[in-house]
Design a protein around this motif. Structure first.
Motif, PDB file in Angstrom:
ATOM      1  N   ASP A 204       0.473   7.074   3.635  1.00  0.00           N
ATOM      2  CA  ASP A 204       0.399   5.821   4.387  1.00  0.00           C
ATOM      3  C   ASP A 204       1.157   5.846   5.710  1.00  0.00           C
ATOM      4  O   ASP A 204       1.585   4.807   6.195  1.00  0.00           O
ATOM      5  CB  ASP A 204       0.867   4.635   3.514  1.00  0.00           C
ATOM      6  CG  ASP A 204       0.287   3.303   4.005  1.00  0.00           C
ATOM      7  OD1 ASP A 204      -0.870   3.305   4.459  1.00  0.00           O
ATOM      8  OD2 ASP A 204       0.989   2.290   3.949  1.00  0.00           O
TER       9      ASP A 204
ATOM     10  N   ASP B  93      -3.285  -4.372   1.242  1.00  0.00           N
ATOM     11  CA  ASP B  93      -3.721  -3.936   2.575  1.00  0.00           C
ATOM     12  C   ASP B  93      -4.997  -4.630   3.045  1.00  0.00           C
ATOM     13  O   ASP B  93      -5.424  -4.441   4.190  1.00  0.00           O
ATOM     14  CB  ASP B  93      -3.897  -2.410   2.637  1.00  0.00           C
ATOM     15  CG  ASP B  93      -2.753  -1.761   3.423  1.00  0.00           C
ATOM     16  OD1 ASP B  93      -1.685  -2.383   3.532  1.00  0.00           O
ATOM     17  OD2 ASP B  93      -2.921  -0.639   3.946  1.00  0.00           O
TER      18      ASP B  93
ATOM     19  N   ASP C  96       0.834  -1.206   0.000  1.00  0.00           N
ATOM     20  CA  ASP C  96       0.000   0.000   0.000  1.00  0.00           C
ATOM     21  C   ASP C  96       0.867   1.254   0.000  1.00  0.00           C
ATOM     22  O   ASP C  96       0.527   2.248  -0.658  1.00  0.00           O
ATOM     23  CB  ASP C  96      -0.931  -0.013   1.224  1.00  0.00           C
ATOM     24  CG  ASP C  96      -1.948   1.118   1.190  1.00  0.00           C
ATOM     25  OD1 ASP C  96      -2.400   1.481   0.071  1.00  0.00           O
ATOM     26  OD2 ASP C  96      -2.289   1.640   2.264  1.00  0.00           O
TER      27      ASP C  96
HETATM   28 MN    MN Z   1      -1.727   1.162   4.311  1.00  0.00          MN
END
Ligand code: MN
Ligand code: 5GP
Length: 346
Positions: free
Chosen positions: A99, A177, A35
């Motif tokens: 993130d 994710d 991710d």
């Molecule tokens: Mn993430």
């Protein structure tokens, strides 16, 4: 149709910043996962389509199984090229922090980001964002930062400009994710987004194979060893523990990413709702902790309370400075402390 997750004020603000910016740097967390890389490259491809000069900088290495991603070869590692990366950060008009929710999550890069005069924007889905960014697009209810990047681009009115390459990156982050859409993945809009990404020509089945079926022989043998010899099940606490020393990783020619996903395996045992993986880090002198849970058990609380970490309800991590025996002891203390929640009927 997608619901409007991101606040309009944030969309307007981001639009202004992107319009005015020429040089944009995207940064993401230490030991980047699918991710982290997916959202960073997804945003990078989009901003490049808007004629911006974009660089993605990561604190350290990312796993081999993400190397195929379009744009991955241009990612700059701060641990290797600190001076060059520092210059880019300092000269950037905008820094997008993707993130992660706290400067401590980007390790040695933290000072360079904090001290840069650039405007800073966070796009993230971790709880409790710290306030080092002017624009904070923080949505813990969304299962991946990559999904947030997709939503941001669409809300800015640029769905048409998402390329196949950008769509591949966004899809990869959404997939990794959620463990291939097996957890945090009941929001039906996820599947609307996948449908939109498919319209860009991505091959989702091939992406799955590239990410999950390109491991080394060593990883599989290491997995076999771990499950046979290094997994302890605590049925009285509905929990399981696995642990690995540096020596054992060397024996199986460990390379970064080889133990990815190991922590999830004990959760496939009936009634096991909490799994912890302790791994002696091969780069730093510490034990890296991964925690996973099923249902409402808050493994992020255990991570924060016992292992100096945090994360999501069902997936979190931390660090421990000490011996493996001490870390195992701490884990056992956590089981006792959280016994009631571990045994709570669903
Ligand atoms: Mn993430
Ligand atoms: P993993 O087990 O895959 O390394 O990490 C799972 C999740 O836990 C990450 O997405 C991140 O949210 C969180 N996490 C991992 N390591 C740390 C850490 O050292 N500190 C904090 N606060 N969170 C972490």
């Amino acid at each position: 149709m997608l619901s409007k997750v991101i606040a309009q004020a944030n969309i307007d603000h981001a639009e202004k910043w992107f319009e005015r910016a020429d040089k944009i740097v995207i940064v993401t967390h230490v030991s980047p996962d699918g991710d982290a890389i997916g959202s960073s490259l997804g945003l990078c491809h989009f901003l490049e389509s808007q004629e911006k000069t974009v660089n993605v900088i990561v604190p350290n290495a990312f796993p081999d199984f993400l190397r195929w991603m379009p744009g991955a070869k241009d990612i700059i590692r701060y641990d290797k090229y600190a001076e060059f990366a520092g210059k880019l950060l300092n000269e950037a008009d905008v820094i997008c922090c993707l993130d992660f929710n706290a400067l401590s999550r980007i390790d040695a890069m933290a000072d360079a980001v904090a001290q840069s005069p650039a405007r800073k924007m966070m796009i993230d889905h971790h709880l409790h964002p710290e306030s080092f960014c002017r624009i904070i697009i923080s949505h813990p209810e969304i299962s991946s930062t990559s999904e947030l990047v997709f939503r941001l681009i669409c809300r800015l009115g640029y769905f048409e400009d998402i390329t196949k390459e950008g769509a591949e990156c966004i899809y990869t982050g959404m997939m990794t994710d959620t463990g291939g859409f097996t957890y945090n993945s009941n929001n039906r809009e996820i599947y609307f987004i996948i449908s939109e990404l498919l319209s860009k020509g991505i091959d989702k089945d091939e992406i799955y194979r590239k990410v999950y079926n390109t491991y080394s022989e060593g990883r599989l043998r290491l997995m076999g060893y771990v499950l046979y010899d290094k997994m302890q099940v605590f049925p009285q606490f509905n929990s399981a523990l696995i642990w690995l020393t540096k020596e054992e990783q060397r024996k199986f020619q460990y390379i970064k990413g080889d133990t990815e996903g190991f922590v999830n395996i004990p959760l496939s045992i009936k009634n096991i709702i909490f799994s912890v993986f302790l791994r002696e880090d091969t780069e730093k002198n510490m034990i890296k902790i991964s925690l996973r849970s099923v249902g409402t058990f808050p493994c992020n609380k255990v991570a924060a309370e016992f292992f100096n970490g945090g994360g999501h309800l069902n997936a979190s991590g931390g660090e421990f400075y000490g011996t493996m025996e001490e870390a195992i002891e701490l884990f056992k203390q956590a089981l006792v402390k959280y016994e009631e929640l571990l045994l709570a009927k669903k």
